[in-house]
Design a protein around this motif. Structure first.
Motif, PDB file in Angstrom:
ATOM      1  N   ASP A 187       0.532  -6.937   8.493  1.00 35.08           N
ATOM      2  CA  ASP A 187       1.409  -6.052   7.735  1.00 35.08           C
ATOM      3  C   ASP A 187       1.174  -4.627   8.200  1.00 35.08           C
ATOM      4  N   ASP A 228      12.564  -7.088   4.199  1.00 34.67           N
ATOM      5  CA  ASP A 228      13.369  -6.278   3.295  1.00 34.67           C
ATOM      6  C   ASP A 228      14.850  -6.571   3.492  1.00 34.67           C
ATOM      7  N   LEU A 271       8.066  -7.217   6.569  1.00 32.32           N
ATOM      8  CA  LEU A 271       7.054  -6.455   5.848  1.00 32.32           C
ATOM      9  C   LEU A 271       5.678  -7.095   5.967  1.00 32.32           C
ATOM     10  N   HIS A 320       3.689   4.765  -4.774  1.00 32.82           N
ATOM     11  CA  HIS A 320       2.667   4.551  -3.759  1.00 32.82           C
ATOM     12  C   HIS A 320       2.965   3.262  -2.998  1.00 32.82           C
ATOM     13  N   ARG A 321       2.472   3.199  -1.780  1.00 37.03           N
ATOM     14  CA  ARG A 321       2.586   1.996  -0.960  1.00 37.03           C
ATOM     15  C   ARG A 321       1.217   1.340  -0.898  1.00 37.03           C
ATOM     16  N   SER A 335       3.097  -4.237  -0.917  1.00 37.89           N
ATOM     17  CA  SER A 335       3.516  -4.010  -2.294  1.00 37.89           C
ATOM     18  C   SER A 335       3.813  -2.534  -2.517  1.00 37.89           C
ATOM     19  N   ASN A 336       4.663  -2.281  -3.502  1.00 36.11           N
ATOM     20  CA  ASN A 336       4.892  -0.928  -3.980  1.00 36.11           C
ATOM     21  C   ASN A 336       4.190  -0.772  -5.318  1.00 36.11           C
ATOM     22  N   GLU A 355       5.944  -6.837  -5.119  1.00 34.98           N
ATOM     23  CA  GLU A 355       6.700  -6.884  -3.871  1.00 34.98           C
ATOM     24  C   GLU A 355       8.188  -6.805  -4.191  1.00 34.98           C
ATOM     25  N   VAL A 383      11.165  -0.231  -4.319  1.00 35.74           N
ATOM     26  CA  VAL A 383      10.411   0.737  -5.107  1.00 35.74           C
ATOM     27  C   VAL A 383      11.207   1.263  -6.296  1.00 35.74           C
TER      28      VAL A 383
END
Length: 322
Positions: A80, A194, A200, A280-281, A285-286, A306, A309
């Protein structure tokens, strides 16, 4: 979420929760008061035969049973935005408890263990028939929110596999692709993409060793744990359902899932220093962090999952206190 990804469920969710610094329907949802002894469950004795299946639904159901009813050792790789990691995985069942262990083989020595009730599944409402099993209810729920296509005659880690592609029917979730082992039903590979088709994360087993069907009994739990929080998320993407409390889950946490994606929401008194408010990343995951005041108490709200955002942020902003 269905518990059938070899190590991925453990690794991805645990990593997200740790990295964020935590101790990971278009309508309002009421809390689900589900007792532990009423959780959906499966019996390995009911697992479908491993004759070649012809539909995506059959493979999905088989993969749920396989994730609970096979013990194995494996090697895997995860790729990732953070980088590439090689992993050692193990899964076994002892005294009615699933033990999943992920060991990092690169960099600092890290080993993560997750224990869960064997045979007990994520919760999704059954269809019109009360006779539908928990794995079938899950597969039917996923099919309501993803277009699923089946392709056969592929190979992963020197094993014959089938490929399942999950394309979301809306813009409220990511794309998933699974490769399922034809001999066992175990998930060998998972690719998350995405809406633009950009990959991702790729999680792939590179070596599967000694998969053995578990045939022991799965005792029912005796404790009664309730999802009874003084707050709830009042907006969720369509198809996301609140999940029962699992052993080890934090008291200030709710988990929601559409069957493939999961979102964890954490609510705790704000302390100093609090997490930075905003988006945040965290790997694939967001995370969304929000600080609010309710009466004379300040609260920190954190959502991680996941999902796109903007949806995750909307979930966190919808949290209301009773």
């Amino acid at each position: 979420m269905a518990g059938n990804v070899i190590g991925k469920y453990l690794y991805g969710r645990g990593r997200g929760r740790l990295a964020v610094g935590l101790c990971v329907l278009s309508t309002c949802l009421l809390p689900l008061h589900l007792k532990a002894d009423s959780y959906p469950s499966l019996s390995c004795a009911d697992a479908p035969s491993q004759a070649p299946f012809t539909t995506a639904h059959e493979w999905l159901v088989a993969s749920v049973y396989a994730g609970h009813c096979f013990e194995f050792q494996a090697r895997a790789v995860s790729i990732d935005a953070i980088g590439v990691r090689t992993l050692a995985l193990s899964h076994r069942v002892r005294d009615g408890v699933r033990q999943q262990v992920v060991q990092h083989l690169d960099g600092p020595s890290v080993s993560v263990e997750r224990r869960s009730i064997a045979g007990h599944l994520a919760w999704f409402p059954a269809g019109e028939s009360d006779s539908v099993s928990a794995p079938e209810a899950w597969a039917e729920h996923v099919a309501e929110y993803y277009d699923i296509t089946l392709q056969d005659e592929t190979r992963v880690a020197e094993r014959d596999a089938v490929e399942l592609r999950f394309s979301p029917i809306d813009s409220q979730r990511y794309q998933h692709t699974w490769w399922i082992d034809q001999a066992t039903g175990l998930l060998l590979k998972h690719v998350l993409s995405d809406a633009q088709g950009r990959v991702l994360e790729t999680f792939q087993v590179t070596q599967l060793r000694s998969p053995t069907a578990y045939s022991g009994e799965v005792p029912r739990p005796t404790d009664e744990q309730m999802l009874d929080q003084p707050w709830q998320a009042t907006w969720l993407p369509e198809g996301f359902v609140e999940q029962p409390l699992e052993p080890g889950q934090q008291s200030g946490q709710r988990v929601y899932s559409d069957g493939l994606a999961a979102v964890s929401v954490f609510v705790s008194p704000a302390s100093q220093p609090a997490l930075e408010e905003g988006l945040h990343r965290v790997g694939v995951s967001n995370a969304a962090v929000l600080l609010i005041d309710v009466g004379d108490q300040s609260w920190q709200l954190v959502g991680i999952g996941e999902l796109p955002v903007e949806l995750l942020q909307r979930i966190v902003q919808s949290v209301q206190f009773e």
